[in-house]
Motif scaffolding. Structure first.
Motif, PDB file in Angstrom:
ATOM      1  N   UNK A   1      10.051   1.984 -13.101  1.00  0.00           N
ATOM      2  CA  UNK A   1      11.509   1.820 -13.193  1.00  0.00           C
ATOM      3  C   UNK A   1      12.039   0.905 -12.092  1.00  0.00           C
ATOM      4  N   UNK A   2      11.516   1.083 -10.875  1.00  0.00           N
ATOM      5  CA  UNK A   2      11.943   0.273  -9.738  1.00  0.00           C
ATOM      6  C   UNK A   2      11.558  -1.199  -9.956  1.00  0.00           C
TER       7      UNK A   2
ATOM      8  N   UNK B   1       0.851  -1.190   0.000  1.00  0.00           N
ATOM      9  CA  UNK B   1       0.000   0.000   0.000  1.00  0.00           C
ATOM     10  C   UNK B   1       0.886   1.239   0.000  1.00  0.00           C
ATOM     11  N   UNK B   2       0.567   2.180  -0.881  1.00  0.00           N
ATOM     12  CA  UNK B   2       1.391   3.372  -1.057  1.00  0.00           C
ATOM     13  C   UNK B   2       0.540   4.642  -1.079  1.00  0.00           C
TER      14      UNK B   2
ATOM     15  N   UNK C   1      12.035  -2.618  -0.283  1.00  0.00           N
ATOM     16  CA  UNK C   1      13.077  -1.836   0.385  1.00  0.00           C
ATOM     17  C   UNK C   1      13.329  -0.517  -0.334  1.00  0.00           C
ATOM     18  N   UNK C   2      13.336  -0.556  -1.678  1.00  0.00           N
ATOM     19  CA  UNK C   2      13.583   0.668  -2.434  1.00  0.00           C
ATOM     20  C   UNK C   2      12.407   1.634  -2.339  1.00  0.00           C
ATOM     21  N   UNK C   3      11.178   1.092  -2.326  1.00  0.00           N
ATOM     22  CA  UNK C   3       9.991   1.954  -2.179  1.00  0.00           C
ATOM     23  C   UNK C   3       9.966   2.611  -0.799  1.00  0.00           C
ATOM     24  N   UNK C   4      10.457   1.874   0.200  1.00  0.00           N
ATOM     25  CA  UNK C   4      10.562   2.462   1.553  1.00  0.00           C
ATOM     26  C   UNK C   4      11.482   3.664   1.541  1.00  0.00           C
TER      27      UNK C   4
ATOM     28  N   UNK D   1       3.386   2.784   2.528  1.00  0.00           N
ATOM     29  CA  UNK D   1       2.665   2.866   3.793  1.00  0.00           C
ATOM     30  C   UNK D   1       2.717   1.553   4.572  1.00  0.00           C
ATOM     31  N   UNK D   2       2.793   0.440   3.846  1.00  0.00           N
ATOM     32  CA  UNK D   2       2.841  -0.849   4.532  1.00  0.00           C
ATOM     33  C   UNK D   2       2.734  -2.000   3.565  1.00  0.00           C
ATOM     34  N   UNK D   3       2.967  -3.213   4.114  1.00  0.00           N
ATOM     35  CA  UNK D   3       2.919  -4.445   3.320  1.00  0.00           C
ATOM     36  C   UNK D   3       1.883  -5.381   3.929  1.00  0.00           C
ATOM     37  N   UNK D   4       1.033  -5.943   3.071  1.00  0.00           N
ATOM     38  CA  UNK D   4      -0.022  -6.878   3.487  1.00  0.00           C
ATOM     39  C   UNK D   4      -0.905  -6.306   4.599  1.00  0.00           C
ATOM     40  N   UNK D   5      -1.290  -5.046   4.428  1.00  0.00           N
ATOM     41  CA  UNK D   5      -2.168  -4.391   5.405  1.00  0.00           C
ATOM     42  C   UNK D   5      -3.606  -4.879   5.242  1.00  0.00           C
ATOM     43  N   UNK D   6      -4.354  -4.934   6.358  1.00  0.00           N
ATOM     44  CA  UNK D   6      -5.773  -5.300   6.259  1.00  0.00           C
ATOM     45  C   UNK D   6      -6.617  -4.037   6.073  1.00  0.00           C
TER      46      UNK D   6
END
Length: 386
Positions: free
Chosen positions: A279-280, A266-267, A359-362, A368-373
């Motif tokens: 690109x990433x 989530x971004x 890691x690069x997006x961080x 905002x997070x990974x595998x958020x509910x």
């Protein structure tokens, strides 16, 4: 030293060939016939031609070889008959027998070389998918794997189905029966990303799933079920996921197979960041599978499936966003409505590549997070709304 190594190889191949001859009755009979012809020649030379044992062996060889130096000449009718019969029988049968033996030897060497080549290729495969069955569904799964540059071993017992599949660094077509234990043991299951079972027989699929689970309790196994009533049976046998082509296709089987390497991120960013995001992903050989737009308080997001875009499609999409005012405005409105909060499913060759994207997006400051509910995502949408 070099000559010794060559000699060892030759002797090793001859030894293996002789072991195979014990199982090959035709080749063994050929050798016995040759022995009988030489025995006939030596004994006939000794008793009919009245030669000693050394000259008997000599006369037999030069007569069979049709050399005939003329130093020993048959005189009596019996001697002439013997010499003629030995020459005709010897040259005919030996030529025929040696043809059979040489053909058998060449086929044996070919099998040895091709078998060793295949075993080496299979042993080298890591972080790959094992696709058992290459029919209609298996072909669809294979196409999805290829779109994403995945490594795959294809197991198919019908050699004709593999004719158009070229062996490459990432693709190993293996003509074998996946229901046999000896086949599955060669596939580096413990180093694979997943086993995808797509044969047209639920009985075969059940056997493959059971055997694979016995060999590796941690294997990620996806199986096709031709009939809905067999879904439970396949799950009980050890399949992590069972997909029925009656209600879904190759794409769904692919996504079930890559689930361990499929991450939901989530971004928050605007449309101007899209080019950088692509690109990433490209840098780490990963793919953006879809976009989910999250509206505050609404549990189900608006989802847009992306799939795999090639370079031309990506360039065309970015070009439209940048240079087409209508597209830019409509997307800008969408991003403003959701406050820039949206999610993607990201797929990659393996977990390490996906982790590098995360890691690069961080570092970019947009993740905002990974595998958020839903609750966690909704907190972000409300926060940014306020």
């Amino acid at each position: 030293m070099k000559n010794r190594n060559v000699w060892r190889i030759i002797m090793s191949e001859i030894k293996k060939y002789m072991e195979d001859l014990k199982k090959n009755k035709t080749g063994l009979k050929g050798i016995l016939v040759i022995i009988l012809i030489f025995a006939y020649g030596i004994l006939g030379s000794y008793y009919i031609m009245n030669l000693n044992i050394n000259n008997s062996i000599y006369y037999t060889i030069i007569t069979i070889a049709t050399v005939g130096y003329g130093d020993i000449i048959p005189v009596t009718p019996l001697e002439k008959f013997f010499s003629t019969s030995l020459a005709l029988t010897g040259i005919g049968l030996i030529a025929y027998i040696f043809t059979i033996i040489i053909t058998s030897f060449e086929e044996n060497l070919h099998d040895i070389r091709s078998g060793r080549h295949m075993e080496k290729r299979l042993a080298k495969m890591e972080d790959h998918y094992i696709l058992c069955g290459f029919g209609r569904v298996g072909t669809a799964v294979y196409e999805e794997l290829m779109k994403r540059n995945q490594k795959v071993i294809i197991i198919e017992k019908n050699e004709d189905k593999l004719e158009d599949i070229e062996e490459t660094e990432n693709v190993v077509p293996f003509n074998a029966n996946a229901t046999e234990d000896k086949t599955l043991k060669k596939l580096n299951i413990d180093k694979s990303l997943g086993v995808i079972v797509t044969t047209g027989s639920d009985v075969d699929n059940l056997f493959i799933v059971l055997t694979t689970r016995e060999m590796n309790k941690d294997a990620w196994i996806i199986s096709r079920a031709s009939k809905k009533e067999n879904i439970k049976r396949l799950k009980h046998a050890g399949a992590n996921k069972v997909i029925s082509p009656e209600v879904s296709g190759g794409t769904d089987i692919y996504f079930a197979a890559v689930q361990p390497n499929l991450v939901h991120i989530t971004q928050k960013h605007g449309i101007d960041y899209l080019e950088r995001e692509f690109e990433i992903l490209k840098k780490h050989n990963c793919h953006l599978e879809n976009i989910e737009y999250h509206f505050p308080g609404i549990k189900t997001p608006v989802t847009r499936t992306i799939g795999v875009l090639d370079e031309e499609e990506k360039d065309h999409f970015i070009d439209m966003v940048k240079n087409n005012p209508e597209v830019h405005e409509s997307m800008d409105v969408m991003y403003e409505t959701v406050n820039g909060v949206h999610s993607h499913w990201i797929s990659g060759p393996d977990k390490s590549h996906v982790d590098m994207v995360i890691e690069e997006l961080k570092k970019e400051g947009n993740l905002l997070g990974v595998n958020l509910d839903f609750k966690e995502i909704n907190e972000f949408t409300k926060q940014f709304k306020e």
